[in-house]
Design a protein around this motif. Structure first.
Motif, PDB file in Angstrom:
ATOM      1  N   PRO A 150       2.950   1.846  -4.702  1.00  0.00           N
ATOM      2  CA  PRO A 150       2.507   2.973  -5.535  1.00  0.00           C
ATOM      3  C   PRO A 150       3.643   3.903  -5.935  1.00  0.00           C
ATOM      4  O   PRO A 150       3.586   4.542  -6.978  1.00  0.00           O
ATOM      5  CB  PRO A 150       1.515   3.722  -4.630  1.00  0.00           C
ATOM      6  N   ASN A 151       4.699   3.956  -5.118  1.00  0.00           N
ATOM      7  CA  ASN A 151       5.815   4.833  -5.448  1.00  0.00           C
ATOM      8  C   ASN A 151       6.764   4.241  -6.469  1.00  0.00           C
ATOM      9  O   ASN A 151       7.607   4.956  -7.012  1.00  0.00           O
ATOM     10  CB  ASN A 151       6.581   5.211  -4.178  1.00  0.00           C
ATOM     11  N   ARG A 172       0.805  -1.225   0.000  1.00  0.00           N
ATOM     12  CA  ARG A 172       0.000   0.000   0.000  1.00  0.00           C
ATOM     13  C   ARG A 172       0.834   1.268   0.000  1.00  0.00           C
ATOM     14  O   ARG A 172       0.453   2.281  -0.570  1.00  0.00           O
ATOM     15  CB  ARG A 172      -0.937   0.023   1.199  1.00  0.00           C
ATOM     16  N   GLU A 173       1.999   1.238   0.664  1.00  0.00           N
ATOM     17  CA  GLU A 173       2.786   2.467   0.776  1.00  0.00           C
ATOM     18  C   GLU A 173       3.919   2.512  -0.244  1.00  0.00           C
ATOM     19  O   GLU A 173       4.134   3.521  -0.895  1.00  0.00           O
ATOM     20  CB  GLU A 173       3.378   2.592   2.183  1.00  0.00           C
ATOM     21  N   VAL A 174       4.666   1.405  -0.353  1.00  0.00           N
ATOM     22  CA  VAL A 174       5.854   1.426  -1.203  1.00  0.00           C
ATOM     23  C   VAL A 174       5.509   1.208  -2.675  1.00  0.00           C
ATOM     24  O   VAL A 174       5.955   1.959  -3.544  1.00  0.00           O
ATOM     25  CB  VAL A 174       6.880   0.371  -0.727  1.00  0.00           C
TER      26      VAL A 174
END
Ligand code: ATP
Ligand code: MG
Lengths: 296, 282
Positions: free
Chosen positions: B196-197, B192-194
């Motif tokens: 997408p980047n 979810r956090e890493v």
């Protein structure tokens, strides 16, 4: 303060080592009462950030805790299963970080990023989380919450980002906030506003704060008690007023002498005395000697 | 500010030009039986080596001329696009899925997971890719699916290396630590956090890889290791064109131009998309 109340955070004789055996924390003891602001001062590399990370359970994998206990509202973090510890830390603590840019996820808008934690971790409903975030944005004096919530982090100024992070830290009503030099990365003109904001929210919410800084001026403004850290060792602990009135340890005195004053900015800008440093070195060596005996 | 605006205009133009060409080629490939003016396999010795439409001796309906067996070049290019696109999408997606997943795991978890995956990548990349491909197809047998498998098996490392490095960089950011403090699980943070980047990089690599797959397919059919020789492929047409370069240059030049345009478009399209996807660059 009520002597029977449990401290919000109780660190007892905490030691941590690097893989090369070097101790980065040397039997640190420190208790933060509920609603108290405890300043943690010391020069760069003293281990201030390490203490904060130890409490929040995010020490680098190379750093190992070899001694001591940490109690969060009476619960021994070391005795909990990893999952239970995460949940407890997540529910009761928050971090206001040093660099507000990298502390926000660059690819997510501010709004979902802030509500996500309340919804997913604490199980709030979407509307409740949304209302809460808006209330907090108002408390940190963000005037256009609609616009800010839709922004990506890089579209905000440094001060705005730090306001957002302060709002996020207080949103879940944690019992303890670790603020790690929350103004160092900011513009000088913004630093004061942010500091005032943290102090104000702290008072209104009654949250205990472990406030990491190397600025004694900030210590005087915001904290009730101070721990002075040198090379991972607490060399002095006192009420803030008492510390400034009569610093006991030579290192504290040297640190104060090295802090510029507005009345005479240059005269008092002295480096820490050689003799003081030599004294500290032997003090640390003696402490390590005493520590090594039982720990082999 | 001005420079940023110019580069943004540049990137938008790039995106549209490359995307436009790819769209035309893709539509032609999908609707090949409808848009191809002739049957790509029909030989007619009366029509051999007709020049393209603007030269003397051209026949209407054979816009880009014919080859030495009298087959319509444009129709063969259009049908060749079908195979090129099938290989491009299937092979690139497979390579992307395997490589990105492993790269994400290695970069995020580090430690022994990273050591094992990085080791495999190093060993894998020690093989010269074209030789590796030819070897694989020789083992798997010729055919569309073995070409796809060969490309995916060779090129997943390209994704793995880049995504691992990007993920590592992202994992060191404070927002990941913040998510840990908040109580998110490791896998949740990774996805979810890493993730997408690193998606902008995945998209750019994916598009680039489609171009590479087109080239590799062309090389394999050039050396006659790809699909059955009946179906027209760009590489196959190039191989034939090479033999009649002095009598009919167009049989070599048009498939080459088509191939180069397509490969360039894939890489430019990827870059343009990355700029679009990345909130910081946008
Ligand atoms: N990831 C790490 N691995 C190993 N050692 C580290 C790591 N991070 C910091 N250290 C070491 O631990 C010690 C304490 O560092 P820490 O970051 O806690 O200092 P600090 O008091 O926060 O300093 P500053 O004011 O510069 O932020 C330093 O000597 C540092 O070199
Ligand atoms: Mg620090």
């Amino acid at each position: 303060m009520n002597a029977l109340a449990k401290p919000c955070l109780d660190i007892r004789s905490l030691s941590a080592v690097l893989p090369n055996g070097l101790r980065v924390l040397r039997s640190v003891s420190l208790a933060v009462e509920p609603g108290e602001v405890r300043a943690l001062v010391g020069e760069s590399g003293a281990g201030k950030t390490m203490i904060g990370k130890a409490v929040l359970g995010v020490l680098p994998s190379s750093v190992r805790i070899v001694e001591g206990d940490m109690l969060l509202e009476g619960e021994d973090l070391g005795k909990l299963q990893a999952k239970a510890r995460r949940t407890l830390i997540g529910a009761r603590t928050a971090l206001i970080p040093q660099d507000p840019l990298t502390a926000l996820n660059p690819s997510r808008r501010i709004g979902p990023q802030m509500t996500d934690r309340l919804v997913r971790i604490l199980g709030w409903s979407g509307e409740k989380a949304d209302a809460r975030i808006r209330q907090l944005l108002d408390e940190v004096q963000i005037r256009e919450p609609e616009r800010v919530l839709k922004c990506y982090p890089h579209e905000l100024s440094g001060g705005m980002r730090q306001r957002v992070l302060i709002a996020a830290a207080f949103a879940a009503e944690p019992r303890l906030i670790v603020a790690d030099e929350p103004t160092t990365a900011l513009d000088v003109t913004v630093q004061k506003q942010i500091l005032r904001l943290i102090a104000q929210l702290q008072r209104e919410h009654g949250t205990a704060i472990l406030f990491v800084t190397h600025d004694l001026g900030v210590v005087a403004k915001i904290s009730q008690k101070v721990s002075v850290l040198y090379a991972g060792k607490v060399v002095e602990e006192a009420e803030t007023a008492a510390l400034f009135a009569a610093p006991q340890h030579p290192y504290t005195r040297a640190l104060m002498a090295a802090t510029p004053r507005y009345t005479d900015p240059f005269a008092s800008l002295k480096p820490v005395d050689e003799a003081v440093l030599a004294g500290l070195a032997s003090e640390i060596a003696a402490a390590d000697q005493a520590w090594r005996r039982p720990h082999g | 500010m001005d420079e940023a605006r110019i580069s943004r205009h540049g990137s938008r133009a790039r995106l549209w030009l490359a995307g436009g060409w790819l769209l035309i080629a893709l539509l032609a490939a999908i609707f090949a039986p409808l848009v191809a003016p002739q049957d790509p396999l029909a030989q007619d010795l009366m029509l051999e080596r007709l020049p393209p439409f603007w030269l003397d001796g051209a026949e209407p309906g054979y816009w880009l001329g014919t080859d030495s067996l009298g087959r319509d070049l444009l129709s063969r290019l259009i049908f060749g696009a079908r195979i090129a696109f099938i290989v491009a999408f299937a092979a690139a997606l497979a390579a992307c899925l395997v490589g990105s997943t492993l790269g994400l795991i290695a970069g995020y978890f580090g430690g022994w997971a990273d050591r094992i995956i990085s080791r495999i990548v190093d060993v894998w990349m020690a093989f010269p890719p074209v030789l590796f491909a030819i070897l694989l197809v020789a083992v798997l047998g010729t055919g569309l699916s073995s070409v796809i498998i060969a490309i995916a098996v060779i090129d997943w490392t390209r994704f793995c290396r880049v995504i691992r490095a990007e993920t590592m960089g992202q994992s060191r950011m404070d927002y990941v630590e913040n998510a840990r403090i908040a109580g998110y699980g490791r896998i949740g943070i990774m996805l979810r956090e890493v993730l997408p980047n690193v998606v902008p990089s995945i998209v750019a690599l994916l598009s680039l890889e489609m171009g590479i797959a087109v080239i590799v397919e062309a090389i394999l059919s050039f050396v006659n290791l790809s699909i059955s020789t009946d179906d027209p492929t760009w590489g196959g047409i190039i191989a034939e064109g090479r033999l009649s370069i002095h009598q009919a240059w167009w049989v070599l030049v048009f498939p080459l131009v088509t191939l180069i345009l397509t490969v360039l478009s894939f890489s430019q399209f990827g870059e343009g998309l990355r700029a679009r996807f990345d909130p910081v660059l946008r």
